[in-house]
Design a protein around this motif. Structure first.
Motif, short mmCIF file in Angstrom:
data_model
loop_
_atom_site.label_atom_id
_atom_site.label_comp_id
_atom_site.label_asym_id
_atom_site.label_seq_id
_atom_site.Cartn_x
_atom_site.Cartn_y
_atom_site.Cartn_z
N SER A 183 1.32 7.15 -2.63
CA SER A 183 2.69 6.66 -2.84
C SER A 183 3.07 5.51 -1.90
CB SER A 183 3.67 7.80 -2.62
OG SER A 183 3.57 8.27 -1.29
N GLY A 184 2.19 5.22 -0.94
CA GLY A 184 2.50 4.20 0.06
C GLY A 184 3.11 4.78 1.32
N TYR A 185 3.20 6.08 1.35
CA TYR A 185 3.77 6.77 2.50
C TYR A 185 2.72 7.68 3.12
CZ TYR A 185 8.13 5.00 0.64
OH TYR A 185 9.12 4.16 0.19
N ILE A 186 3.02 8.19 4.29
CA ILE A 186 2.12 9.12 4.98
C ILE A 186 2.49 10.53 4.53
CG2 ILE A 186 3.46 9.55 7.08
CD1 ILE A 186 -0.05 8.47 7.37
N ALA A 187 1.52 11.44 4.50
CA ALA A 187 1.81 12.81 4.09
C ALA A 187 0.94 13.78 4.89
CB ALA A 187 1.55 12.99 2.60
N ILE A 188 1.40 15.00 4.96
CA ILE A 188 0.65 16.05 5.66
C ILE A 188 -0.47 16.51 4.74
CG2 ILE A 188 0.80 18.38 6.59
CD1 ILE A 188 3.72 17.71 7.36
N VAL A 189 -1.68 16.56 5.30
CA VAL A 189 -2.85 16.99 4.54
C VAL A 189 -2.95 18.50 4.58
CG1 VAL A 189 -5.37 16.89 4.39
CG2 VAL A 189 -4.08 14.83 4.97
N ASP A 190 -2.81 19.07 5.75
CA ASP A 190 -2.98 20.51 5.91
C ASP A 190 -2.28 20.96 7.19
OD1 ASP A 190 -3.94 23.03 5.25
OD2 ASP A 190 -5.89 22.72 6.17
N GLN A 191 -2.00 22.22 7.27
CA GLN A 191 -1.45 22.84 8.48
C GLN A 191 -0.18 22.17 8.98
OE1 GLN A 191 -4.54 23.14 11.42
NE2 GLN A 191 -5.94 24.16 10.03
N SER A 192 0.85 22.29 8.19
CA SER A 192 2.14 21.70 8.53
C SER A 192 2.75 22.37 9.75
CB SER A 192 3.09 21.84 7.35
OG SER A 192 4.33 21.28 7.66
N ASP A 200 11.11 -4.22 -7.55
CA ASP A 200 11.43 -2.82 -7.31
C ASP A 200 10.67 -2.31 -6.08
OD1 ASP A 200 12.75 -0.38 -8.47
OD2 ASP A 200 10.67 0.31 -8.31
N ILE A 201 11.32 -1.44 -5.32
CA ILE A 201 10.70 -0.87 -4.12
C ILE A 201 9.42 -0.09 -4.48
CG2 ILE A 201 12.10 1.22 -4.11
CD1 ILE A 201 12.10 1.05 -1.03
N ALA A 202 9.38 0.50 -5.66
CA ALA A 202 8.20 1.24 -6.10
C ALA A 202 6.99 0.32 -6.21
CB ALA A 202 8.46 1.95 -7.42
N GLN A 203 7.20 -0.92 -6.63
CA GLN A 203 6.11 -1.88 -6.72
C GLN A 203 5.57 -2.21 -5.33
OE1 GLN A 203 8.60 -4.62 -9.15
NE2 GLN A 203 6.67 -4.95 -10.27
N VAL A 204 6.47 -2.37 -4.39
CA VAL A 204 6.07 -2.67 -3.01
C VAL A 204 5.29 -1.49 -2.44
CG1 VAL A 204 6.89 -3.19 -0.67
CG2 VAL A 204 8.04 -4.19 -2.66
N ALA A 205 5.79 -0.27 -2.64
CA ALA A 205 5.11 0.92 -2.13
C ALA A 205 3.73 1.08 -2.75
CB ALA A 205 5.97 2.16 -2.39
N ALA A 206 3.61 0.81 -4.05
CA ALA A 206 2.31 0.93 -4.72
C ALA A 206 1.30 -0.07 -4.15
CB ALA A 206 2.47 0.72 -6.22
N ARG A 207 1.74 -1.29 -3.93
CA ARG A 207 0.85 -2.31 -3.34
C ARG A 207 0.48 -1.93 -1.91
NH1 ARG A 207 -3.27 -4.94 -3.14
NH2 ARG A 207 -3.23 -7.06 -2.36
N ALA A 208 1.45 -1.40 -1.17
CA ALA A 208 1.18 -0.96 0.20
C ALA A 208 0.15 0.17 0.21
CB ALA A 208 2.47 -0.52 0.86
#
Length: 108
Positions: A38-47, A76-84
């Motif tokens: 999504s262009g963002y950071i996310a938790i992989v495991d063990q929150s 659109d911000i979604a386009q920027v996030a996708a490219r990121a």
């Protein structure tokens, strides 16, 4: 005397807590967070609360930057996030995680 020792210990722990916070690079290298598709950071495991706070801070900054880029380019911000997301995936170091287009976590 005992109260003084307790107060000094409590103060020492309070001052040391910010130093215990994990950084984004540490969390990445430990496989705790990864680059989401999504262009963002996310938790992989063990929150944990510490990881949730880190992810929230990083994503808030990214969203702010994505919004500024979108506004400057009238897209659109979604386009920027996708490219990121594409660029961020390319920068993932060996041993770190990224999310493929199907949403699966992959270790590079």
């Amino acid at each position: 005397m005992n109260l003084t020792k307790t107060a000094v210990l409590a103060l020492g722990l309070f001052l040391a807590l910010p130093a215990l916070a994990i950084t984004l690079n540490e969390a990445r290298s430990q496989g705790l967070v990864g680059e989401a598709n999504s262009g963002y950071i996310a938790i992989v495991d063990q929150s944990s609360q510490e990881l949730k706070q880190l992810v929230s801070e990083v994503n808030t900054k990214r969203k702010r930057e994505y919004a500024a880029i979108a506004k400057r380019n009238n897209i659109d911000i979604a386009q920027v996030a996708a490219r990121a997301a594409e660029k961020l995936e390319a920068r993932v170091k060996p041993g770190e995680y990224y999310q493929d287009t199907l949403g699966r976590w992959v270790r590079k």
